[in-house]
Structures are given as structure tokens and as C-alpha cells.
Design a protein around this motif. Structure first.
Motif: not given
Length: 392
Positions: A313-314, A346-352, A354-355
Motif C-alpha cells: 500500500p502506498l 521505503l519512502r520517496d519524498d520526491d513523489q510524496g 511511502a510504502a
């Protein structure tokens, strides 16, 4: 006879009546005072009503649905595309160009004739070297016969050993002359073959440097050919980000003019030295260009996928509340706000995004807007969409 008339008895007054009358007067006064107090004092207030349940009206943009997907971390990059194989064909011999057919943009095969030079001179040189070889061969044959005769005379002791050695030495010299003449003939053959200029690889002509009738000298460029089937994207990456880059990592990029089409590649090599001016390091990305859509020199922009997570889930980062050590979200379940503690991967701040590894499933609805008045346990409803404006 006298008749005695009795005198009337005296009247006795009862003493209890005075206190009773006083008590009645006091009671009447108390009743009047109570009546006055009753009029002055307001009636007791009714019991307070139970507080009404709080219901918040939310807009559709205040809530987001949690979808399942594979989150990945991407390192941005940009650079130019360079053909993996390219060559500038140069003349090996001098001569006048008699033919140069392929033009820029033409596809050529490996070994295909690109240009021809006037071969009159190399042919004459080849004939000359062939004659020199024939002469050397004849000398070797003569020297061999003399050596055989001298051997017979030596065995019969008609000549000395030194005379025979001289004949034998003449044979060796004649044999060396034959080898030298053969080498010269081979060089003449190569020069004649070099008067025909062929493509060293299959590709597309990027430039024709000569025209028919021009005079060529050795090492002058004739054609430039590029092979577009395989390209290399040369991109600069900051030195601080190089530890994240590994050979084999996938790369996604786009090129202007292709309508958002995504191209793929993989990290092939990493330059060990940083550029002097930018302190960045070149990363070489192999790109398969089987359809020939890309061209050398095009500018590409994309990213290296440095890390990829499994499907999970994102969660939009805007929905996170609580602290970094104990994150939670406000989910909407059956029209009610519920606080859910979540475990993030995993977290991606650029795309906004987090898994989510635990605490929330795909399909859940979470509040992404900062609504300070909305608390867990309260009920929510969604505002009706605005009616379309009437057409004029």
C-alpha cells in the motif's frame, strides 16, 4: 312569701386562646413571606440536554485512497546520447576520388564500398613489384644450380671449401631477395586494395568529407559512420550520490520531441574520476535503440532507479501525523474518523509517497488535509459536488 331569684354566675375567660391566636398570626405571616419568595425566585432550570454529535463536512480533495504499488527511489540525471560504435573512415593511400556514392543519412553495411580512388598508379606499382619478384626468383634458381655444381666439384676435390661456401652464400642471398620482392609485391597489392574505401561497420553515414574529383592524401577523412543500434547516455552525477549508483541499475529517461515516450537503459560503467569543474562523475548508461528512434547528440533527462520495494500500500506523505518514531494516519471507516498507527517502509519524498508495511491495507481512505478540528471518533460526511453552471 318571698321568692328569691338567684344571681347570675360570673363568666370565666379561657387562657389558651391567646397563644393560639398568636400562632395563627405567625403562620399567616410565614405563608405570605413564602408566597413573596416564591414569586421572587425563578423556577429551577430544566436539566441540560445531551450535547449533539459533531459531524464534519469534508471535500473530496481532503481524502485520498490508498492504492497498492511498487515504490522506487530515483536519482535524477541528464546528459547526451552518444553512439556506442562510430568511426571516421580515412584514406590510407593518396589518389583522386573517382566515386563517393553514399550521402549523409544513408544506411551502409559492413564492407560496403564507400569511395574509389584512381588505381592506375597502384596497379602499375603492383606490376613493377611482380616483375622484381620474378627476377629474384630467377636469380634464386640460378644460384641453386650453381650451388649444386659446386657441391659435386667439392666432393671430387676439384674446388676448395671456400669456393663452395661462396656458392652456398649466393643461394642464401638470392632466397632473401625473393622474400623481399614478395613483400614488396604484397605491399603493392594492399595499396591497390586501399584504393577502394569500404565501411568498417554497419551504420548510417553522418558525414561525407570528400567529393568525386578531389585529391586525397593519406589520413584524410573520407566518411563518418555511426551505429545507432546501441547508444550510450553519458550523464553527470554528483560525487556525493555515486555510492547509490551500481552497475546494472535500470534507468528511465525521456527525450524532447517524443511525446512523453519513456526510454529504458541500464548503468554500464562509472567513471572513476570526477570532472574538474563540476566535481561530478560521468555515468555511462547502455541504451538499446533497435528501432533507431534515438539519434546521437540528443539530450535526455530521467533517473536511475537506485532502490525498489515490493508491491505494498502506498500512503501519501500528506496523510502522516504523529511523530517520526510513531507515525499514524486518520482513516475514515464507516463514516467515522479512526486513528491508525502505521509502519512505513521505503519512502520517496520526491513523489510524496511511502510504502506501508503494516497498519493499513490497500483501498483505505485517509485524510490528507490538515483539518485541526477533525478528531478521532467524530463522524464525517462529504460535500455534494457543485452543480454545473447553466449553459448560456
Amino acid at each position: 312569701m318571698s321568692i328569691d331569684t338567684p344571681s347570675p354566675a360570673p363568666v370565666r375567660v379561657r387562657r389558651w386562646r391567646a397563644p393560639a391566636l398568636a400562632l395563627l398570626a405567625l403562620a399567616a405571616a410565614g405563608a405570605g413571606w413564602a408566597a413573596l419568595q416564591a414569586r421572587a425566585t425563578p423556577p429551577p432550570a430544566a436539566a441540560k440536554a445531551a450535547p449533539a454529535a459533531v459531524v464534519h463536512e469534508l471535500a473530496r480533495d481532503d481524502v485520498a485512497a490508498v492504492a497498492a504499488g511498487a515504490l522506487s527511489l530515483t536519482l535524477p540525471l541528464s546528459g547526451s546520447l552518444v553512439p556506442l560504435h562510430q568511426a571516421t573512415v580515412k584514406a590510407k593511400v593518396s589518389g583522386q576520388v573517382t566515386e563517393a556514392a553514399p550521402r549523409e543519412g544513408a544506411a551502409v553495411a559492413a564492407g560496403q564500398v564507400l569511395a574509389r580512388l584512381d588505381d592506375a598508379e597502384p596497379r602499375a606499382r603492383l606490376a613493377q613489384q611482380q616483375a622484381a619478384l620474378d627476377e629474384a626468383t630467377a636469380r634464386l634458381s640460378l644460384a641453386t644450380r650453381h650451388e649444386a655444381k659446386h657441391l659435386t666439384l667439392l666432393q671430387q676435390q676439384y674446388i676448395s671449401q671456400s669456393a663452395y661456401d661462396a656458392a652456398q652464400n649466393a643461394v642464401e642471398l638470392a632466397r632473401a631477395g625473393v622474400q623481399a620482392a614478395a613483400a614488396q609485391r604484397q605491399m603493392a597489392r594492399i595499396a591497390l586494395a586501399d584504393s577502394v574505401i569500404r565501411a568498417p561497420l554497419a551504420g548510417i553515414v553522418s558525414r561525407r568529407h570528400v567529393q568525386p574529383g578531389e585529391k586525397l592524401a593519406p589520413d584524410m577523412p573520407v566518411y563518418s559512420i555511426v551505429d545507432l543500434s546501441r547508444l550510450t547516455l553519458e550523464a553527470q552525477v554528483p560525487a556525493a550520490e555515486i555510492p547509490r549508483v551500481k552497475v546494472g541499475q535500470p534507468v528511465r529517461f525521456q527525450v524532447d520531441g517524443f511525446g512523453g515516450r519513456a526510454f529504458a537503459g541500464a548503468v554500464a560503467r562509472i567513471n572513476p574520476s570526477a570532472e574538474a569543474g563540476s566535481r561530478a562523475m560521468l555515468v555511462y548508461i547502455a541504451v538499446d535503440n533497435a528501432d533507431g528512434a534515438l539519434r546521437g547528440g540528443m539530450f535526455a533527462k530521467g533517473g536511475i532507479v537506485t532502490e525498489r520495494a515490493a508491491v505494498a500500500p502506498l500512503l501519501p506523505l500528506a496523510a502522516l501525523r504523529g511523530t517520526a518514531a510513531a507515525p499514524l494516519v486518520y482513516a475514515i471507516e464507516d463514516g467515522q474518523v479512526v486513528a491508525r498507527a502505521v509502519t512505513l517502509g521505503l519512502r520517496d519524498d520526491d513523489q510524496g509517497y511511502a510504502a506501508v508495511s503494516a497498519g493499513l491495507a490497500a483501498g483505505a481512505s485517509v485524510i490528507v488535509s490538515r483539518l485541526d478540528g477533525v478528531k478521532p471518533g467524530q463522524r464525517v460526511i462529504f460535500a455534494a459536488p457543485a452543480a454545473p453552471a447553466p449553459k448560456g
